[in-house]
Design a protein around this motif. Structure first.
Motif, short mmCIF file in Angstrom:
data_model
loop_
_atom_site.label_atom_id
_atom_site.label_comp_id
_atom_site.label_asym_id
_atom_site.label_seq_id
_atom_site.Cartn_x
_atom_site.Cartn_y
_atom_site.Cartn_z
N ALA A 185 0.83 -1.20 0.00
CA ALA A 185 0.00 0.00 0.00
C ALA A 185 0.87 1.25 0.00
CB ALA A 185 -0.93 -0.01 1.21
N LYS A 186 1.91 1.24 0.80
CA LYS A 186 2.82 2.39 0.88
C LYS A 186 3.46 2.67 -0.48
CE LYS A 186 6.74 4.18 3.56
NZ LYS A 186 7.60 4.54 2.41
N LEU A 187 3.90 1.63 -1.16
CA LEU A 187 4.52 1.81 -2.47
C LEU A 187 3.54 2.41 -3.47
CD1 LEU A 187 6.61 -1.46 -2.88
CD2 LEU A 187 7.48 0.86 -2.53
N PHE A 188 2.26 1.97 -3.41
CA PHE A 188 1.26 2.50 -4.33
C PHE A 188 0.95 3.97 -4.07
CE2 PHE A 188 -0.71 -1.93 -5.18
CZ PHE A 188 0.10 -2.08 -6.30
N CYS A 189 1.25 4.45 -2.87
CA CYS A 189 0.98 5.84 -2.52
C CYS A 189 2.15 6.77 -2.85
CB CYS A 189 0.63 5.96 -1.04
SG CYS A 189 -0.89 5.09 -0.57
N GLU A 190 3.21 6.21 -3.38
CA GLU A 190 4.39 7.00 -3.71
C GLU A 190 4.47 7.23 -5.21
OE1 GLU A 190 7.64 4.82 -2.08
OE2 GLU A 190 7.08 5.26 0.01
N PRO A 191 4.90 8.42 -5.64
CA PRO A 191 4.96 8.74 -7.08
C PRO A 191 6.17 8.13 -7.76
CG PRO A 191 5.75 10.60 -5.82
CD PRO A 191 5.30 9.57 -4.81
N ILE A 192 6.19 6.80 -7.80
CA ILE A 192 7.35 6.09 -8.36
C ILE A 192 6.93 5.21 -9.54
CG2 ILE A 192 8.59 6.07 -6.17
CD1 ILE A 192 7.63 3.17 -5.78
N TRP A 193 5.68 5.36 -9.99
CA TRP A 193 5.14 4.49 -11.04
C TRP A 193 5.11 5.24 -12.37
CZ3 TRP A 193 4.46 -0.41 -9.40
CH2 TRP A 193 4.40 -0.60 -8.02
N TYR A 194 5.46 4.53 -13.43
CA TYR A 194 5.54 5.16 -14.75
C TYR A 194 4.28 4.86 -15.56
CZ TYR A 194 10.44 6.10 -13.79
OH TYR A 194 11.60 6.57 -13.23
N ALA A 195 3.67 5.91 -16.09
CA ALA A 195 2.49 5.79 -16.94
C ALA A 195 2.86 6.18 -18.37
CB ALA A 195 1.36 6.69 -16.43
N ASP A 196 2.67 5.27 -19.29
CA ASP A 196 3.03 5.47 -20.69
C ASP A 196 2.03 6.41 -21.36
OD1 ASP A 196 3.99 5.27 -23.24
OD2 ASP A 196 3.44 3.17 -23.52
N ARG A 197 2.52 7.38 -22.12
CA ARG A 197 1.64 8.31 -22.84
C ARG A 197 1.16 7.74 -24.18
NH1 ARG A 197 1.77 13.59 -20.74
NH2 ARG A 197 3.53 14.06 -19.37
N LYS A 198 1.55 6.53 -24.51
CA LYS A 198 1.11 5.87 -25.74
C LYS A 198 1.42 6.69 -26.99
CE LYS A 198 -0.65 2.28 -23.68
NZ LYS A 198 -0.05 0.94 -23.81
N GLY A 199 2.57 7.33 -26.99
CA GLY A 199 2.98 8.09 -28.16
C GLY A 199 2.34 9.45 -28.29
N GLU A 200 1.40 9.80 -27.39
CA GLU A 200 0.73 11.10 -27.46
C GLU A 200 1.46 12.07 -26.56
OE1 GLU A 200 -3.33 10.22 -26.51
OE2 GLU A 200 -3.70 9.31 -28.46
N VAL A 201 2.56 12.60 -27.08
CA VAL A 201 3.48 13.41 -26.28
C VAL A 201 3.45 14.86 -26.75
CG1 VAL A 201 5.85 13.64 -25.46
CG2 VAL A 201 4.95 11.38 -26.04
N SER A 202 3.15 15.77 -25.83
CA SER A 202 3.15 17.19 -26.16
C SER A 202 4.60 17.70 -26.23
CB SER A 202 2.38 17.97 -25.09
OG SER A 202 1.04 17.55 -25.03
N LYS A 203 4.78 18.83 -26.87
CA LYS A 203 6.11 19.41 -27.02
C LYS A 203 6.72 19.68 -25.65
CE LYS A 203 8.58 23.20 -29.29
NZ LYS A 203 8.43 24.43 -30.12
N GLY A 204 7.94 19.22 -25.47
CA GLY A 204 8.64 19.43 -24.22
C GLY A 204 8.34 18.40 -23.15
N GLU A 205 7.43 17.46 -23.43
CA GLU A 205 7.07 16.44 -22.45
C GLU A 205 7.81 15.14 -22.72
OE1 GLU A 205 5.25 16.86 -19.91
OE2 GLU A 205 3.95 18.59 -20.27
#
Length: 285
Positions: free
Chosen positions: A233-253
């Motif tokens: 639970a503690k690990l899930f509450c920490e911002p350490i997980w990567y979410a893929d943008r599926k190729g929809e990437v804005s400029k500079g992101e």
């Protein structure tokens, strides 16, 4: 979208506080950006045990469809159709639709009650009897979006800024997971996250097979984790997980976001909700 993570320079009032009128369900980001990590509530502030109607088990609803289903009556369908016709006749684009542009004199009360059920209750609902077989796609989309304005405000579905997406096989390759959105293929959708508090689905044409959804109580899952595996639970509450943008990437992101699975609303004046990335759901048939 993840609550509690607003950039103050973009959304603060002159007093330095965020205007909660803009975000009636808690402070939000667009869902397309990384959280402000310094604003994330630490794990030791998360509840150890959540109680109330958001915590439930399948047996409470499996054989009790009256608890989560509403079949629109002829009178209600007529009210929805009249509102859709009036909006179409106005000539406004669909993205301009609001509650004020989609009047529901009687149904509005039911929709406000449903909003509470989705946000602070069981978190799912099914509507039946919308006559999409009789309506054309424009009227169906207008009715669907119009009903949605009585539940919240819409956000973009993809990098093109579409606010209404179609789950339809466009012949794209589902194995290209880094750049193909799975809802544009005929492949099974596995568990995933959507950047919104409420997700709505409107069935226009019934498929020959598939189309089933799995539903669970997010707060019940969190309670189980806290009780049986608090280190997870503690690990899930920490911002350490990567979410893929599926190729929809804005400029500079970057092509991914670093985020958490569970958030605690950053609301010093209220009772913070535990808000997972996984959304509430309403369906219409």
């Amino acid at each position: 979208m993840a609550p509690g993570l607003i950039e103050t320079q973009h959304s603060s009032s002159e007093s330095g506080r965020v205007n909660k009128v803009i975000f009636p369900d808690g402070y939000k980001t667009s869902g397309q950006h990384e959280p402000v990590h310094s604003a994330i509530q630490p794990y030791n502030r998360f509840p150890k045990d959540i109680t109330g109607p958001t915590v439930w088990q399948p047996h409470q609803y499996r054989n009790n469809p009256e608890k989560w289903t509403h079949a629109f009556t002829e009178e209600e369908v007529a009210e929805i159709e009249a509102a859709a016709d009036a909006f179409i006749e106005s000539g406004l684009p669909l993205t301009a639709i609001t509650k004020d542009h989609f009047k529901l004199p009687k149904l509005a009360i039911l929709m406000q009650e449903l909003r509470k059920t989705l946000i602070d209750g069981q978190g799912f609902w099914l509507f039946k009897n919308l006559p999409v077989g009789k309506w054309n796609l424009q009227k169906s989309a207008t009715a669907y979006m119009g009903l949605g304005t009585h539940l919240g405000y819409f956000v973009s579905q993809n990098g093109r800024g579409h606010v209404l997406g179609h789950v339809k096989d466009l012949g794209e390759d589902p194995t290209q997971t880094d750049r193909v959105r799975i809802y544009r293929t005929n492949a099974r959708q596995f568990f995933h996250t959507d950047s919104g508090d409420i997700v709505g689905l409107l069935c226009i044409a019934k498929s020959m097979e598939g189309g089933e959804s799995d539903i669970c109580s997010q707060h019940h899952v969190f309670n189980c984790l806290q009780r049986e595996h608090p280190e997870v639970a503690k690990l899930f509450c920490e911002p350490i997980w990567y979410a893929d943008r599926k190729g929809e990437v804005s400029k500079g992101e970057k092509p991914w976001m670093k985020t958490a699975v569970f958030y605690l609303e950053n609301d010093p004046e209220g009772t913070p909700r535990l808000s997972p990335l996984f959304p509430k759901r309403s369906c219409m048939r």
